[in-house]
Design an enzyme around this catalytic site. Structure first.
Site, PDB file in Angstrom:
ATOM      1  N   GLU A  21       0.806  -1.215   0.000  1.00 57.79           N
ATOM      2  CA  GLU A  21       0.000   0.000   0.000  1.00 57.79           C
ATOM      3  C   GLU A  21       0.843   1.271   0.000  1.00 57.79           C
ATOM      4  O   GLU A  21       0.421   2.293  -0.550  1.00 57.79           O
ATOM      5  CB  GLU A  21      -0.923   0.007   1.231  1.00 57.79           C
ATOM      6  CG  GLU A  21      -1.951  -1.093   1.257  1.00 57.79           C
ATOM      7  CD  GLU A  21      -3.101  -0.843   0.297  1.00 57.79           C
ATOM      8  OE1 GLU A  21      -3.467   0.331   0.105  1.00 57.79           O
ATOM      9  OE2 GLU A  21      -3.627  -1.833  -0.265  1.00 57.79           O
ATOM     10  N   ASP A  70      -8.908   6.173  -7.931  1.00 59.57           N
ATOM     11  CA  ASP A  70      -9.483   4.833  -8.076  1.00 59.57           C
ATOM     12  C   ASP A  70     -10.997   4.851  -7.911  1.00 59.57           C
ATOM     13  O   ASP A  70     -11.624   3.793  -7.787  1.00 59.57           O
ATOM     14  CB  ASP A  70      -8.856   3.859  -7.082  1.00 59.57           C
ATOM     15  CG  ASP A  70      -9.132   4.231  -5.626  1.00 59.57           C
ATOM     16  OD1 ASP A  70      -9.679   5.332  -5.380  1.00 59.57           O
ATOM     17  OD2 ASP A  70      -8.798   3.422  -4.734  1.00 59.57           O
ATOM     18  N   THR A  72      -7.972   8.457  -0.046  1.00 63.33           N
ATOM     19  CA  THR A  72      -7.471   7.260   0.624  1.00 63.33           C
ATOM     20  C   THR A  72      -6.475   7.706   1.670  1.00 63.33           C
ATOM     21  O   THR A  72      -5.562   8.483   1.368  1.00 63.33           O
ATOM     22  CB  THR A  72      -6.782   6.311  -0.375  1.00 63.33           C
ATOM     23  OG1 THR A  72      -7.732   5.844  -1.323  1.00 63.33           O
ATOM     24  CG2 THR A  72      -6.160   5.119   0.341  1.00 63.33           C
TER      25      THR A  72
END
Length: 287
Positions: free
Chosen positions: A71, A89, A94
């Site tokens: 990640e 995305d 995020t």
């Protein structure tokens, strides 16, 4: 990353979570074909249950490093509390050490839980906006200050504890328990956990539940009398199909050159030393 999950459980118990840590994403065989490599690791037979689970403190620390390598391209998972960006995305922002997303509900759950623990926090004023953007990639009501204030909140121990609490509540603990119920060891439990982190814990075709169903159509779990390696290869095959269905996740190296590698080595207990690569970058954990 998850679909919306309520905070009923979090409202009942708001104690600081136990971190359970000691310090801080080559194709394998086809599903159904047992790998030849044995090495020094245990060879689990059908129905075998490992004595070591991913909730073992050493294994949990390894799991956090493995996810962070995929990640965040770093083994230093504790440096990721303040991470936040829109990675295009379709999930909005995020952020944090597990990739909480403004568009999928788990970031909202996190900030709600943080606010239960500390009502007067710098992110509390964004709760109405987070509720509005849930289910979309919109930044409405979040820009321009949200990313700045997220990083500011990351200096607060209460916010860091809240991130670990929500990581464990939504992703880690359910994955470990599901893996134990299916009769798989620490490696399989990690494979479940990583899939849940990326795809969410829901029942859709490309969520964890759908991936598991697809795997079980190809192989039995050890709890059903199946072979652990055969089942886990089937699960990784199904996981790759889910990843390829979404452009943002189309690089499957966290499966091919990390999880599949450990499985080919028959390291069902996820025992160090571990060497793997993600996106071409090498990593290792020796203890």
């Amino acid at each position: 990353m998850s679909q919306r999950i309520g905070l009923a459980a979090a409202a009942v118990a708001v104690a600081v979570p136990v971190a359970l840590v000691l310090t801080g994403c080559g194709s394998g065989p086809e599903a159904g074909k047992p790998p030849a490599a044995r090495g020094h690791h245990s060879a689990h037979k059908a129905g075998a249950t490992s004595a070591v689970g991913l909730d073992d403190p050493v294994r949990k620390e390894i799991a956090m490093k493995l996810v962070s390598s995929a990640e965040n391209s770093s083994l230093d998972w504790r440096a990721q509390f303040g991470y936040i960006e829109d990675i295009d995305d379709g999930r909005g922002y995020t952020g944090g050490l597990i990739g909480f997303c403004s568009g999928t509900g788990d970031m909202l759950d996190l900030v709600e839980y943080y606010t239960l623990r500390k009502p007067d926090n710098v992110l509390a004023t964004y709760l109405p906006a987070l509720r509005e953007v849930d289910g979309s990639d919109s930044h409405d009501g979040l820009d321009p200050g949200f990313t700045r204030d997220w990083k500011k909140a990351a200096a607060d121990e209460v916010f860091r504890d809240a991130q670990e609490h929500e990581r464990d509540r939504v992703y880690f603990t359910p994955s470990v328990q599901r893996g134990k119920d299916d009769g798989i060891g620490a490696l399989g439990q990690f494979i479940y956990y990583d899939a849940t982190v990326m795809h969410g814990p829901g029942d859709g075709a490309h969520s964890f539940g759908g991936i598991r169903r697809a795997a079980m159509r190809q192989a039995r779990t050890p709890a059903q009398g199946g072979d652990e390696a055969t089942y886990l290869h089937a699960f990784l095959d199904a996981r790759k199909e889910a990843m390829r269905a979404e452009e943002a996740h189309s690089d499957t190296s966290r499966v091919d050159t990390a999880q599949r590698k450990f499985l080919d080595e028959r390291n069902f207990d996820l025992t160090p030393p571990l060497k793997w690569s993600v996106y071409g970058d090498p990593y290792e954990v020796n203890s």
